[in-house]
Design an enzyme around this catalytic site. Sequence first.
Site, short mmCIF file in Angstrom:
data_model
loop_
_atom_site.label_atom_id
_atom_site.label_comp_id
_atom_site.label_asym_id
_atom_site.label_seq_id
_atom_site.Cartn_x
_atom_site.Cartn_y
_atom_site.Cartn_z
N CYS A 113 0.89 -1.16 0.00
CA CYS A 113 0.00 0.00 0.00
C CYS A 113 0.93 1.21 0.00
O CYS A 113 1.46 1.58 1.05
CB CYS A 113 -0.91 0.01 1.23
N CYS A 116 -0.42 4.27 2.27
CA CYS A 116 -0.50 4.19 3.73
C CYS A 116 -0.07 2.80 4.20
O CYS A 116 1.15 2.54 4.21
CB CYS A 116 -1.90 4.59 4.24
N SER A 117 -0.98 1.93 4.60
CA SER A 117 -0.56 0.63 5.14
C SER A 117 -1.66 -0.41 5.05
O SER A 117 -1.72 -1.32 5.86
CB SER A 117 -0.16 0.79 6.61
N CYS A 118 -2.54 -0.29 4.06
CA CYS A 118 -3.64 -1.23 3.91
C CYS A 118 -3.11 -2.65 3.82
O CYS A 118 -2.16 -2.93 3.09
CB CYS A 118 -4.46 -0.91 2.65
#
Lengths: 211, 98, 100
Positions: A113, A116-118
């Site tokens: 991602c 962000c950090s999905c």
Amino acid sequence: MHDHDHDHDAHVSIEDGRDMRESEKRVRAMQALLIEKGIITADEIRRQEEVLDAVNPAMGAQVVARAWVDTAFKSRLLADAKSAVEELGFEADQMTTLVAIENTETIHNVVVCTLCSCYPRALLGLPPAWYKSLEYRSRVVVDPRGVLREFGLELDPDIEVRVYDSTADMRYLVVPERPPGTEGMGEAELAELVTRDSMIGVTKAQTPVTP
Amino acid sequence: METKFQPGDQVRIRVDAPPHHIRTPAYVQGKTGRIERIHGAYRNPESLAHGGDGLPKTVLYLVRLDQTHIWDHYAPSQDTLLIDIYEHWLEATEGCAS
Amino acid sequence: MLRVHDRGGWPEAGPIDRDEHDLSMWERRTDALMRVLRSKNYMQVDEMRRAIEGIELSRYEQLTYYERWAEAMEVLMIEKGVLTQDEIDRKVAELDAKTG
């Protein structure tokens, strides 16, 4: 002990005599205020922490192992991962859409991602720090083979490397290839070969150790 | 479900710099690829991020691009990048997706 | 237009630090707190991302992952009028005084 007319547990997080960074102090303050105002309770926080602890990559590994031994299940998993994992008693996250993507002899998938950090937390638990790092997010899209090399995986130049950038509601789970030498192994044994990193796509699943 | 694009369609990801929250990374803006999959209709995060209700829902696609098309000096030629892009960021193109 | 969080292909990204450690207590607490607030509709995930994206570049790069979320949470709580800057500051000072 003093009598308090607000939730005594507003103070449960205080840790004495230790250096705290500013952010930690501010979260501590916000939590205390939110509890005092009756917006949340300490119980609710504790329950969420228990949820955090309960989910781990062994769950994703079970799904992969089932897909390896049961081709009809694998088809269902690739078509509709949410319904398929529910067959095994797992609950996919309600706010996102789980999608399973299969590694084959000719295609190797890896997930990131960049924004962000999905991450497919519902089956893998918390993402590792490196997955959320600026370095991984920057490099894996432009140099996936270099990143995979850093993780110890050298891929044949004929293989198609597919990088999935999770920019929206989809949460991608890689189904790694079933390793050679695993014929006749049971599901539980197979699940032990499926590492978290292989379900992100930075490595392959482990090969069995021959005694 | 009515969708503007179908799997296999060649599309270009628009270039834009609106002041609000977006989910289209700069590295794919202006690039061309093909529709790989239709994910379905979802609330628009550009509205949700600013207190809106995200309606009407917008169609979300999985778009496949060639890595050699996105980056200078990329090898090998068969590697791809797959990314989820909302319909309003896509336009039809007849151009070369390489 | 520079978006601090839009990282795909950024040049000069170095080696990936693969060190792994469990989350600290406060990080777990922050993660849990965010989820509780989201489940009660006090914050929405897209709003949280938007708030993080508003962090100035050098600060974004220096803060740790959960420090960024903590900052976003504070921005949103104040923006939505759930908490005020003043009461957060006062509570920080009050808790500081208690634990030294």
